[in-house]
Design a protein around this motif. Sequence first.
Motif, PDB file in Angstrom:
ATOM      1  N   MET A  85       0.737  -1.223  -0.144  1.00 11.32           N
ATOM      2  CA  MET A  85      -0.021  -0.023   0.039  1.00 11.32           C
ATOM      3  C   MET A  85       0.846   1.103  -0.078  1.00 11.32           C
ATOM      4  SD  MET A  85      -3.268   0.793   2.626  1.00 11.32           S
ATOM      5  CE  MET A  85      -3.798  -0.876   2.435  1.00 11.32           C
ATOM      6  N   LEU A  86       2.090   1.091   0.722  1.00 13.81           N
ATOM      7  CA  LEU A  86       2.804   2.359   0.707  1.00 13.81           C
ATOM      8  C   LEU A  86       3.645   2.458  -0.440  1.00 13.81           C
ATOM      9  CD1 LEU A  86       4.412   1.445   4.300  1.00 13.81           C
ATOM     10  CD2 LEU A  86       2.846   3.255   3.822  1.00 13.81           C
ATOM     11  N   THR A 100      -2.617  -2.250  -5.295  1.00 15.81           N
ATOM     12  CA  THR A 100      -1.607  -2.598  -4.593  1.00 15.81           C
ATOM     13  C   THR A 100      -0.718  -3.773  -5.045  1.00 15.81           C
ATOM     14  OG1 THR A 100      -2.604  -3.714  -2.832  1.00 15.81           O
ATOM     15  CG2 THR A 100      -2.498  -1.243  -2.502  1.00 15.81           C
ATOM     16  N   ILE A 101      -1.600  -4.401  -5.697  1.00 14.20           N
ATOM     17  CA  ILE A 101      -0.775  -5.709  -6.451  1.00 14.20           C
ATOM     18  C   ILE A 101      -0.473  -5.161  -7.927  1.00 14.20           C
ATOM     19  CG2 ILE A 101      -1.282  -7.999  -7.395  1.00 14.20           C
ATOM     20  CD1 ILE A 101      -3.723  -8.178  -5.622  1.00 14.20           C
ATOM     21  N   MET A 151       2.731 -10.387  -1.899  1.00 16.64           N
ATOM     22  CA  MET A 151       1.957 -10.494  -0.553  1.00 16.64           C
ATOM     23  C   MET A 151       0.628  -9.891  -0.556  1.00 16.64           C
ATOM     24  SD  MET A 151       3.766 -12.157   1.619  1.00 16.64           S
ATOM     25  CE  MET A 151       3.228 -11.697   3.364  1.00 16.64           C
ATOM     26  N   ALA A 152       0.529  -8.906  -1.514  1.00 16.68           N
ATOM     27  CA  ALA A 152      -0.744  -8.286  -1.427  1.00 16.68           C
ATOM     28  C   ALA A 152      -1.906  -8.859  -2.231  1.00 16.68           C
ATOM     29  CB  ALA A 152      -0.632  -7.134  -2.247  1.00 16.68           C
ATOM     30  N   PHE A 153      -1.738 -10.140  -2.574  1.00 21.11           N
ATOM     31  CA  PHE A 153      -2.647 -11.007  -3.175  1.00 21.11           C
ATOM     32  C   PHE A 153      -3.911 -11.271  -2.032  1.00 21.11           C
ATOM     33  CE2 PHE A 153      -0.362 -11.598  -6.940  1.00 21.11           C
ATOM     34  CZ  PHE A 153      -1.346 -11.795  -8.178  1.00 21.11           C
ATOM     35  N   LEU A 154      -3.229 -11.465  -0.981  1.00 24.87           N
ATOM     36  CA  LEU A 154      -3.742 -11.663   0.300  1.00 24.87           C
ATOM     37  C   LEU A 154      -4.982 -10.420   0.718  1.00 24.87           C
ATOM     38  CD1 LEU A 154      -1.490 -13.352   2.868  1.00 24.87           C
ATOM     39  CD2 LEU A 154      -3.195 -14.386   1.194  1.00 24.87           C
TER      40      LEU A 154
END
Length: 484
Positions: free
Chosen positions: A210-211, A377-378, A432-435
């Motif tokens: 997100m950052l 974010t992905i 990791m952002a897939f979660l």
Amino acid sequence: MIEEKDKNYMGWVTLSMFVYLTVISFEDPFYPYQEYGLFVLVLWLFMLVFYQLPYTLIATQLGMAYDGEEEGGMSSWIRRGTGNDLLGYATAWMYWAQTIPYLIDCASSVVVSVSWVVLGNKSLGDKMSPLVFSLLTFAIVLVFIIFDNVVKNALDATSLWGGIAMVVMTLVFFVMIIWSLTHGGHIATKLTWDNIKPHLSVHYFSSASMLIFAMSGAELASPYISRLKKPGRDYPKAMWLLFIVTAGMVILETLGLAVLFDAKHIPNDFKMNGDYYAFQLLGQEAGMGNSLMYMYSIVCLVTLLAQIAALIDAASRFLASDTTAQFMPRWFLKKTKTGRPINSYIFTAATTLILVLLGGTLPEINDFVNWLLNLNTIVSPYKTSVVFVCFLILRYKHKTFPKGQYVFIKNRKLALGVGWWCFLLTFICATMAFLPQNGVVGSANWFKQLWMNIVVVIFLFGTGLVLPLLRKLEVARDKRKAEQ
């Protein structure tokens, strides 16, 4: 001489504001504040120094190294760095694909902004279904595709004034925070160890992208280098201004949010309505009622419209760039008299419609907004990771640079180390952002958003394989006609 005099140059401040509008929005610091609380201030400072600054200067070197004569931007960088046209096409496609969710996000924010202007509160979700909300979002995108093709020089005007207006509102926000504190206001989240310390979890790491998403986009300036009067002088200045404004914005806003909102009790719809809550609270404390909130809503609306215009223009130009001629059918590359790639605009609209209809199946508007953010974010960090690949290729292949060319870190080994650090951090966070970042882990809604993330990412990136196949069929058909 006449052509040089009549050329429509873009000022370096205008370019900086244009990119700033797509790099970070006023509401962007609200998202990680909900996820991390006041600990996000530490994360912002770390990311600004060890990620955003090198990222911005890396994009500056790439833009200057490849001189901006080709409008493909990032796709041109990788094509010229590797000598592989297919990689150039794939990069152009990735850039276009990652722009679509952000374009939809901006358009949906327009609907939210209008609802605050009309209703004066957060009741949009009670008055409209997610499907209607999604269709209105698509209608806004469609209107701006037409607007971007009809109104001459709309991009320059909306970018400059939209960017300036949002900077002014950011300053107003901070000034009102100071006013509140000096007139009896209380700090909702104090700067204590208990509020700053991290609570490490899988969710923390899955939200880290997100950052990166909030700060990415510096490379968007590269196709416009040729529009600067003195690129060698003005382009680095524009990029430094971009970094300074971005850094100041996220730090000041985060401190302001800590004054207004208890980080341990954030509203569930904070990502959708948090910025409006902030100005509403400040206006009420100052005895101004909702007038400050209305002022922000109008400025936000203008800025969002400028963002949409910039995104549509940039995405379509990247897609119909110098790398695509041999991999896309001729009809797709058709341009208008003003040089606009008309069919790529149409394709953008069609893909937007598919995604908004999918998002419209979620239970609530808030879910739709949060899912769009998660999706961004992905795909956006995956695109950003390619910027660092381009930089690594450049530094591996070029040990010396022409005199006077901008170079980020002259020591080659140190430059490569920084490039690898930025690439690995970006790629891992994107994966990791897939979660899903919202909803109860393991719930039906959580799993639905998980498969939506997977399917949409495959769809956005994977459809790029179809056009080269159509191009092959077109070439084969032309060959048969020539033989007859």
